[in-house]
Design an enzyme around this catalytic site. Structure first.
Site, short mmCIF file in Angstrom:
data_model
loop_
_atom_site.label_atom_id
_atom_site.label_comp_id
_atom_site.label_asym_id
_atom_site.label_seq_id
_atom_site.Cartn_x
_atom_site.Cartn_y
_atom_site.Cartn_z
N HIS A 38 -14.12 24.75 30.33
CA HIS A 38 -12.83 25.42 30.17
C HIS A 38 -11.73 24.50 30.69
CE1 HIS A 38 -14.30 29.87 29.98
NE2 HIS A 38 -15.04 29.07 29.23
N GLU B 145 -9.29 24.96 32.70
CA GLU B 145 -9.04 25.04 34.15
C GLU B 145 -10.06 24.22 34.94
OE1 GLU B 145 -9.33 27.58 31.94
OE2 GLU B 145 -8.52 29.42 32.80
N CYS C 200 -10.69 33.22 33.48
CA CYS C 200 -11.88 34.08 33.52
C CYS C 200 -12.46 34.04 34.94
CB CYS C 200 -12.91 33.59 32.50
SG CYS C 200 -13.67 31.99 32.92
N CYS D 34 -13.54 30.47 36.06
CA CYS D 34 -12.40 29.60 36.37
C CYS D 34 -11.68 30.06 37.63
CB CYS D 34 -11.44 29.56 35.18
SG CYS D 34 -12.16 28.71 33.75
#
Length: 158
Positions: A55, A57, A85, A88
């Protein structure tokens, strides 16, 4: 002044999200800033890496830790085009990011209150400031457009 600064850095994150879009990745971009300077930036690379943890992040946090030679990202702000999420947000919390600014809510996976709020209970060591909704409409439109194309391609005859 903070709002203008937030918009400026979110613009950078949106540029990264557009890069992800063009690479057929979910269009999420992230920029980590310390004292007004971009330390790291990334976009989703889940498809390219074949890794669900790629992801924006998480990749941004890894780059920043390398750039600063320190896993503690104290006094930093993470700008991300979609609400983080749970995975993250966990990485953000553990790396001691001070503030998260995000654009669009994520009702399917968002961990800052849209789906679940992992920050509702005060953490004993570190707390994160959250600012949401900066350039929300632009980020949401980019995400909606991406998933619309995905649905259309799924329904095309082969």
């Amino acid at each position: 002044m903070t709002e203008n600064k937030d918009e400026y850095f979110m613009e950078l994150a949106l540029e990264l999200a557009l890069e992800a879009f063009k690479k057929n990745e979910v269009p999420v971009g992230a920029v980590l800033v310390k004292q007004g300077v971009v330390i790291a930036a990334s976009h989703n690379q889940v498809e390219a890496d074949g890794d669900a943890t790629s992801h924006a992040e998480v990749l941004c946090i890894k780059k920043a830790s390398q750039a600063l030679s320190n896993w503690r990202l104290l006094e930093t702000t993470l700008y991300v085009t979609l609400e983080p999420c749970a995975m993250c947000l966990g990485a953000i919390l553990l790396s001691r990011v001070k503030r998260v600014v995000y654009a669009a809510d994520d009702f399917r996976h968002g961990a800052c209150g849209s789906w679940v709020n992992l920050l509702e209970k005060k953490h004993p060591i570190h707390n994160i400031e959250i600012t949401k909704g900066i350039l929300k409409e632009r980020s949401a439109a980019l995400l909606s457009g991406f998933f619309k194309i995905k649905r259309e391609r799924k329904n095309e005859p082969r």
